[in-house]
Write a protein that holds these residues in place. Sequence first.
Motif, short mmCIF file in Angstrom:
data_model
loop_
_atom_site.label_atom_id
_atom_site.label_comp_id
_atom_site.label_asym_id
_atom_site.label_seq_id
_atom_site.Cartn_x
_atom_site.Cartn_y
_atom_site.Cartn_z
N ARG A 101 -7.21 -1.91 -4.20
CA ARG A 101 -7.77 -0.70 -4.79
C ARG A 101 -9.09 -0.95 -5.49
O ARG A 101 -9.19 -1.79 -6.37
N LYS A 115 0.84 -1.20 0.00
CA LYS A 115 0.00 0.00 0.00
C LYS A 115 0.87 1.25 0.00
O LYS A 115 0.53 2.26 -0.62
N TYR A 136 -0.27 -4.47 -4.51
CA TYR A 136 -1.40 -3.98 -3.73
C TYR A 136 -2.69 -4.23 -4.51
O TYR A 136 -2.87 -3.71 -5.60
N ALA A 181 1.96 1.81 -3.39
CA ALA A 181 0.86 2.20 -4.27
C ALA A 181 0.71 3.72 -4.37
O ALA A 181 0.24 4.23 -5.38
#
Lengths: 232, 131
Positions: free
Chosen positions: B5, A109, B2, A112
């Motif tokens: 999302r 994350k 990741y 990201a």
Amino acid sequence: MRVMVKIKRFNPGRDREPYWAEYEVDVEPVDRVLDALEYVKWHLDGTLAFRRSCAHGICGSDAMLINGRNRLACKVLVKELGARITVEPLRGFPVIKDLVVDMEGFFAKYRAIKPYLIHDEPPPETEWRQSPEERARFDDTTKCILCAACTTSCPSFWANGAYIGPAAIVNAHRFIFDSRDRGAAERLAVLNTGLGVWRCRTIFNCVEACPRGIDVTRAIAEVKRALLFSSL
Amino acid sequence: MYVGRERPTGGFEVFAWFFMRISGVVLILLVLGHLAIMHVLNTVDEIDFEFVAARWGSPFWRTYDLVMLWLAWLHGLNGLRMVIDDYVHRKGWRAVTLTALALVGFVLLAMGTQIILTFEAPTSRVTAGLP
């Protein structure tokens, strides 16, 4: 000073469920909880697993749940806690062993939100110039050490592990409000989802948990406001 | 990688967040005014059908109540939507709870709006067919 240290232990290869183990340790009142853990590992039970690196509150390796609150074991003194100390792994992450948790998702994350300077103009001859005022704009969020104390204290994250979490938002804030950076729109797009900043319910646990004293909820609110003004 | 999302929600979440802030501030003023009139300046002994009918004879109080109804109702519905968002994870249950919320929300809001807009103040309780 004799202290009873109660540690939540778990070895996935051997234990079906986590269990509490108690150790009596001899420490000075000005010793840190990390010293108590090292005493256990070096003198009482070498199988105890925990992370620590710099041991001086900078590397962010030893965040754990100490007496019910997320803190760095190297930053809290035994005398602040009294004769009984309870230590658990950070909540919301899979436990690898004892106090060591799997932080892969946490760092995914972080990646990201593109935690690096984005700039497509030709570089200047000397250096990127920035005034003290421009630097002060994001000073608070530069203090993050990625220990995950904030994200794992967040009930929104406990309720939904896919939430990007306060730590990633803090690190996005550090670049979004940097006058030298040009990637704000890309980062805001990543955060503008139901699992991005809008999952934050302003519970303020992150502010209480941050060992660096970052005003995390304020940083998240500033990102929300930036999204609002960019969409008006 | 990741994978958490969601697809970008466009402007809706921004709008919902902004709406909660604005409606919250406006509601504090409207509700305090409402409480003062209905429970402090006038007691429940004085408030009856005629009191409300007389009050709704003025377009100002109708608008006041209509704005309060819409803001309070939508503010509460959006709060419930967030609770569902946080705690209902299974796809089927999410669809069921969110649809139920939207349906109940729409029907009750329409009923309240219709009453405030179409209510005709009778001259007395007798003409209103009340005892």
